[in-house]
Design a protein around this motif. Structure first.
Motif, PDB file in Angstrom:
ATOM      1  N   ASP A 186     -19.929 -74.474  29.607  1.00 38.02           N
ATOM      2  CA  ASP A 186     -19.896 -73.633  28.016  1.00 38.02           C
ATOM      3  C   ASP A 186     -19.981 -73.984  27.142  1.00 38.02           C
ATOM      4  OD1 ASP A 186     -19.793 -71.267  30.010  1.00 38.02           O
ATOM      5  OD2 ASP A 186     -17.045 -71.294  29.581  1.00 38.02           O
ATOM      6  N   GLU A 244     -23.822 -64.836  30.101  1.00 35.87           N
ATOM      7  CA  GLU A 244     -24.445 -66.352  30.527  1.00 35.87           C
ATOM      8  C   GLU A 244     -25.981 -66.836  30.035  1.00 35.87           C
ATOM      9  OE1 GLU A 244     -21.457 -68.217  33.427  1.00 35.87           O
ATOM     10  OE2 GLU A 244     -23.121 -67.988  33.835  1.00 35.87           O
ATOM     11  N   THR A 259     -25.533 -69.906  38.097  1.00 35.13           N
ATOM     12  CA  THR A 259     -24.179 -69.841  37.691  1.00 35.13           C
ATOM     13  C   THR A 259     -23.552 -70.542  37.644  1.00 35.13           C
ATOM     14  OG1 THR A 259     -22.373 -67.905  36.733  1.00 35.13           O
ATOM     15  CG2 THR A 259     -23.657 -67.718  39.293  1.00 35.13           C
TER      16      THR A 259
END
Length: 418
Positions: A155, A124, A398
């Protein structure tokens, strides 16, 4: 997290009559499937065996995994060499719902280098300024265990319209970027506002907002990404900075963009120290900020704790004033918790998330998760409209990137999801 164990795949490597050939087969599979190696734990359905792997291309003294969930000292995070190979490995038992960012710390004759896992199956592009580390690439490796909660709001989706981000320079010279949702450059009604602390032009909150708007999960909302000049001062329960946000910066932004002045539609958010500041600002200016979105907020923060920790860590200070560095001194209630305890309840709604494994490191005493639970209990007793959640991770972007979306749905929801 459990004691170190030996992965069945690594055990086979140890027992092979031809380690080099077995190593070649192992890495051929890993390059195709990705790392780390994740295997179900045969004697515990709620745990899995996670093996971090590194194949040395040069002589190294140590390879250590750096992650956000174990809290283990360096020697417990070191990868061991597999005899007869260039492979180093470390296997842990880990809960099946854990997700964590990780990297490798390579120690050799030239010094220490931090690198992502070159074969990580999940990567990521992290962008939260609060965790920016000089020399560490922005593309971060992520361990996702089999039962980890799905995260998707951050995303980028190719079929989702993108909002616009407009750069501006505030009166004091700091940069402030304004996100306007797709199709709302000239809205018929003022837009809701999300103030993002530690903001910058590429913040992933823009993607989160695009996705939420596309699915109709939230009412139309703009965002102000506010750059910090000195985050350790501005974000640490600083009354003047919070006043400045409420009384100066927001009116400045409203003169330039069609933003609401309704506190019920105005949310302030931040992670780590930013979460601390968001909650403090919501408490002290409820007439402006009707919503607070805390992501791993530093609820433990207290200036006395920081000063005591600094003295203990500084040998010159200890020598100059031994009495001031006594171990075992009583700490007071962290500032934010004390402020909420003493103040009358305000109509600000609060969404709070923290990682179950956020138990340190120093000077976070009490640990982040324990202080957050304390604040949760105070909010309960005070009768606040709030939501508290814990995720199976540590102090880690995250989780923050996507859980920002969950918090906005609760605070700015357009229907049944609110």
């Amino acid at each position: 997290m459990g004691d170190d164990v030996l992965s069945p795949r690594i055990k086979a490597l140890f027992e092979s009559d031809d380690p080099a050939a077995s190593e070649a087969r192992l890495w051929a599979e890993l390059r195709k499937d990705g790392t780390p190696l994740i295997e179900r734990c045969p004697d515990d359905p709620q745990a899995c065996l996670v093996t971090f792997l590194w194949k040395a291309d040069r002589p190294v003294e140590q390879v250590r995994v750096v992650e956000t969930v174990s809290g283990l000292p360096p020697q417990r995070r070191s990868l061991a060499p597999a005899p007869g190979t260039a492979t180093r490995f470390l296997t842990w038992r880990i809960r099946t719902d854990v997700r964590t960012t990780y990297s490798f710390e390579i120690v050799d004759a030239s010094g220490v280098e931090h690198v992502p896992d070159p074969y990580a199956r999940v990567r990521e592009a992290h962008d939260f300024a609060a965790l920016a580390t000089p020399g560490v690439p922005p593309l971060r490796s992520v361990l996702v265990c089999p039962d980890a909660a799905p995260l998707s709001w951050a995303d980028r989706r190719p079929d989702v319209p993108r909002g616009t981000v407009v750069e501006g320079t505030y009166d004091d010279g700091r940069q402030v970027w304004t996100y306007l949702p797709p199709g709302h450059d000239e809205p018929s009604a003022p837009l809701g506002v999300l103030v993002v602390l530690d903001g910058h032009a590429g913040h992933s909150a823009s993607t989160v907002l695009d996705n939420l708007h596309a699915e109709g999960k939230i009412l139309p909302t703009a965002a102000l990404f506010v750059q910090q000049d000195d985050r350790n001062k501005e974000l640490a329960c600083d009354a003047e900075w919070s006043r400045h946000l409420a009384e100066d910066l927001l009116p400045w932004a409203r003169r330039r963009h069609p933003l609401t002045s309704d506190p019920a539609a105005t949310v302030i958010t931040g992670c780590s120290l930013g979460g601390l500041c968001a909650a403090y600002t919501g408490l002290t200016h409820p007439d402006v900020f009707g919503g607070v979105l805390m992501l791993s907020g530093s609820v433990w923060w207290d200036p006395d704790t920081l000063r005591a920790y600094a003295r203990l860590a500084d040998p010159t200070a200890a020598a100059a004033d031994p009495a001031a560095t006594v171990v075992g001194g009583r700490s007071r209630t962290p500032v934010l918790i004390d402020e909420f305890m003493r103040a009358d309840p305000v109509p600000t709604r609060i969404y709070q998330e923290v990682g179950t494994f956020e138990t340190g490191p120093p000077p976070a005493t009490p640990g982040q998760v324990h202080a957050s639970r304390h604040l949760r209990d105070v909010l309960t007793l005070k009768g606040y409209d709030y939501r508290y959640r814990e995720f199976a991770g540590g102090h880690d972007e995250t989780w923050w990137r996507s859980r920002l979306g969950d918090g906005l749905i609760w605070l700015r929801g357009s229907g049944a999801d609110a």
